[in-house]
Write an enzyme that holds these catalytic residues in place. Structure first.
Site, PDB file in Angstrom:
ATOM      1  CE  LYS A 175     119.827 -40.334  11.269  1.00 45.58           C
ATOM      2  NZ  LYS A 175     118.800 -41.132  11.933  1.00 45.58           N
ATOM      3  CD  GLU A 250     117.432 -43.499  -4.003  1.00 41.81           C
ATOM      4  OE1 GLU A 250     116.417 -42.821  -4.298  1.00 41.81           O
ATOM      5  OE2 GLU A 250     117.402 -44.559  -3.371  1.00 41.81           O
ATOM      6  CB  CYS A 284     112.449 -43.928  -3.639  1.00 41.31           C
ATOM      7  SG  CYS A 284     113.817 -45.067  -3.605  1.00 41.31           S
ATOM      8  CD  GLU A 381     108.256 -40.773  -3.289  1.00 45.67           C
ATOM      9  OE1 GLU A 381     108.708 -39.853  -2.588  1.00 45.67           O
ATOM     10  OE2 GLU A 381     108.973 -41.698  -3.704  1.00 45.67           O
TER      11      GLU A 381
HETATM   12  P1  ADP Z   1     111.806 -40.532   5.131  1.00 46.04           P
HETATM   13  O1  ADP Z   1     110.667 -39.698   4.661  1.00 46.04           O
HETATM   14  O2  ADP Z   1     112.162 -41.677   4.258  1.00 46.04           O
HETATM   15  O3  ADP Z   1     111.787 -40.870   6.597  1.00 46.04           O
HETATM   16  P2  ADP Z   1     113.754 -38.502   5.706  1.00 46.04           P
HETATM   17  O4  ADP Z   1     114.452 -37.693   4.665  1.00 46.04           O
HETATM   18  O5  ADP Z   1     112.869 -37.816   6.657  1.00 46.04           O
HETATM   19  O6  ADP Z   1     113.040 -39.616   4.866  1.00 46.04           O
HETATM   20  O7  ADP Z   1     114.797 -39.342   6.551  1.00 46.04           O
HETATM   21  C1  ADP Z   1     115.821 -40.108   5.990  1.00 46.04           C
HETATM   22  C2  ADP Z   1     116.983 -40.155   6.961  1.00 46.04           C
HETATM   23  O8  ADP Z   1     117.469 -38.838   7.187  1.00 46.04           O
HETATM   24  C3  ADP Z   1     116.606 -40.696   8.332  1.00 46.04           C
HETATM   25  O9  ADP Z   1     117.712 -41.455   8.828  1.00 46.04           O
HETATM   26  C4  ADP Z   1     116.416 -39.434   9.144  1.00 46.04           C
HETATM   27  O10 ADP Z   1     116.603 -39.644  10.514  1.00 46.04           O
HETATM   28  C5  ADP Z   1     117.512 -38.555   8.578  1.00 46.04           C
HETATM   29  N1  ADP Z   1     117.311 -37.108   8.770  1.00 46.04           N
HETATM   30  C6  ADP Z   1     116.166 -36.410   8.813  1.00 46.04           C
HETATM   31  N2  ADP Z   1     116.386 -35.108   9.039  1.00 46.04           N
HETATM   32  C7  ADP Z   1     117.744 -34.952   9.133  1.00 46.04           C
HETATM   33  C8  ADP Z   1     118.625 -33.844   9.351  1.00 46.04           C
HETATM   34  N3  ADP Z   1     118.190 -32.605   9.506  1.00 46.04           N
HETATM   35  N4  ADP Z   1     119.964 -34.095   9.393  1.00 46.04           N
HETATM   36  C9  ADP Z   1     120.436 -35.332   9.202  1.00 46.04           C
HETATM   37  N5  ADP Z   1     119.659 -36.409   8.988  1.00 46.04           N
HETATM   38  C10 ADP Z   1     118.334 -36.233   8.949  1.00 46.04           C
END
Ligand code: ADP
Length: 477
Positions: A175, A250, A284, A381
């Site tokens: 995903k 990570e 990161c 960050e």
């Molecule tokens: P960033 O700040 O780098 O966007 P996130 O942690 O928000 O980091 O997102 C990283 C990935 O996790 C993205 O693919 C996002 O769509 C997915 N993501 C965010 N929330 C959820 C969730 N509740 N369940 C599964 N995947 C998620």
């Protein structure tokens, strides 16, 4: 329509699947619409999981050399199509085209490395505890793997998960981040062209909660590899508990970058620019807070500011751009909040400190001096092109300041004294330490963090262990 390799459909069980709802993807450099991808949900994700489950026995039954040959072809196709992949990556992510090509080479390198490692998944024969027994340790693929990836390295964060997973004989559902799905779909198209069978690699775009929920709830998914924020990582960790999934996380960092008085200052400036301003500060492992020892503080700040001011800001598609846009308006707002907080608390701008000339998503490379430990730029960050510099007196002070964070991904320092180098390298709480270098990422070394920065390692021979289970066979006569 669209750019070469641009797919507006998801790959599930070897079929390109369209949708009724769509996610619009734009170019952060201009705000222009690039295209759309299907907004799929739970049902399609469950289909992808079922396909991965069906495909896994035959994929893992292939000879390692046969899986390796297919992965090798996948790598070669990524390199052949590097210009198309990099153009797509820059268009949806914003990073300068030179960096995008670098990322595609780095991303492909994980596929190549693990194509080679596939042939070297060795078990063990252990001297037995009884005369009529023999002990054998087998390494077997864990099964179906879920990979959830972020937007800042939209190619490499995928291949460093699927490279080892597929090499080990696992099958996967990816995903990608909704901001950058086209790179992921292009990579999937090349995987298909390379001969990776239907169901072995699936890519699903859509709502994070729906897709994530289906992946997490499924008992068939035995492993989750996630790269993203600590906040989301902690949610996924908790949601993995009922099905006892193996996890690689990570997560966020807050990398210190320390310049000791015996350092080569010019080299330290060069390393700081490379570490801090790569991808406009959106990695990161970017240096987040810089420390310079009192007697070289002014010299380091002045030279760093001069180098930062010389960086060319602009659309990543232009060949000479060094700093592209940030990913979205919220990212720029966060940078502005951090800079305002630093100024409020006594910091002073040496260069930058404002939005760029090309629209709302740009921020000019910035150096702030007289920074202290209580400012947001030090504690959180920033994820933007801002270099805050803190003064320190003694080695033990800077080590304590560097470790005064719940995060522990990367850390960097510049020094010459070998005793000091050993002591500081051992004392720093981080999974990765760069000494006299600002660039540490490579497929051959183990990448990962300690404390709130995560679990597990990616890359190197250790990376494939994350996708393997140990089975102990006790053979009696
Ligand atoms: P960033 O700040 O780098 O966007 P996130 O942690 O928000 O980091 O997102 C990283 C990935 O996790 C993205 O693919 C996002 O769509 C997915 N993501 C965010 N929330 C959820 C969730 N509740 N369940 C599964 N995947 C998620």
């Amino acid at each position: 329509m669209g750019m070469a390799l641009q797919r507006e459909a998801c790959l599930i069980d070897g079929e390109w699947v369209s949708g009724d709802d769509w996610i619009i993807v734009d170019n952060p450099a201009t705000g222009a619409v690039l295209g759309r991808v299907p907004k799929l949900g739970r049902e399609e994700t469950e289909r992808a999981i079922a396909a991965a489950e069906r495909a896994q026995p035959a994929w893992s039954a292939l000879l390692a050399a046969d899986r390796a040959r297919i992965l090798r072809r996948f790598h070669d196709l990524m390199i052949e199509r590097i210009d198309d992949l990099a153009a797509l990556l820059t268009a949806e992510q914003g990073k300068p085209i030179v960096e995008a090509k670098g990322e595609i080479r780095y991303a492909a390198a994980f596929i190549e490395w693990y194509a080679e490692e596939a042939k070297r998944i060795y078990g063990e024969v252990v001297p037995p505890h009884a005369a009529d027994k023999r002990i054998i340790v087998l390494k077997q693929p864990i099964g179906v793997v879920a990979a959830i990836t972020p937007w800042n390295f939209s190619a490499a964060m995928i291949t460093r998960k699927i490279g080892p997973a597929l090499a080990a004989g696992c099958t996967a559902i990816v995903k990608p981040a909704s901001q950058t799905p086209f790179t992921a779909l292009a990579i999937a198209a090349l995987a298909e062209e390379a001969g990776i069978p239907a169901g072995v690699l699936n890519v699903v775009t859509g709502g994070a909660a729906d897709i994530g929920g289906a992946l997490l709830d499924s008992p068939a998914v035995r492993k989750l590899s996630f790269t993203g924020s600590t906040e989301v990582g902690a949610v996924l960790y908790a949601r993995s508990a009922p099905t006892i999934k193996k996890l690689s996380l990570e997560l966020g960092g807050n990398a210190p970058f320390i310049v000791f008085s015996d350092a080569d200052i010019d080299a330290a400036v060069e390393g700081a620019i490379a570490s801090k301003f790569r991808n406009a500060g959106q990695t990161c492992v970017c240096a987040n807070r810089l420390y310079a020892q009192a007697d070289i503080y002014d010299a380091f700040v002045a030279r760093l500011a001069e180098a930062a001011a010389a960086l060319r800001v602009g659309d990543g598609r232009a060949a000479d751009t060094q700093i592209g846009p940030l990913i979205d308006a919220a990212a720029v707002a966060k940078v502005e909040e951090h800079v305002a907080d630093a100024l409020d608390k006594g910091g002073a701008i040496v260069t930058g400190g404002r939005r760029g000339p090309f629209g709302d998503r740009y921020y000019v490379p910035t150096v702030i001096r007289d920074v202290t430990q209580d400012m947001l730029v030090t504690r959180e960050e920033t994820f933007g092109p801002v270099a805050p510099v803190i003064r320190f007196e003694r080695d033990e002070d800077v080590v304590a300041m560097a470790n005064a964070t719940p995060f522990g991904l990367a850390a960097y320092f510049y020094a010459r004294d070998i005793g000091r180098i050993w002591k500081v390298a051992e004392a720093i709480e981080a999974g990765i330490v760069g000494v006299n270098t600002g660039l540490i990422s490579t497929e051959v070394a183990p990448f990962g963090g300690v404390k709130l920065s995560g679990l597990g390692r990616e890359g190197s021979r250790h990376g494939i262990e994350e996708y393997l289970e140990i089975k102990y066979v006790c053979l009696g006569f």
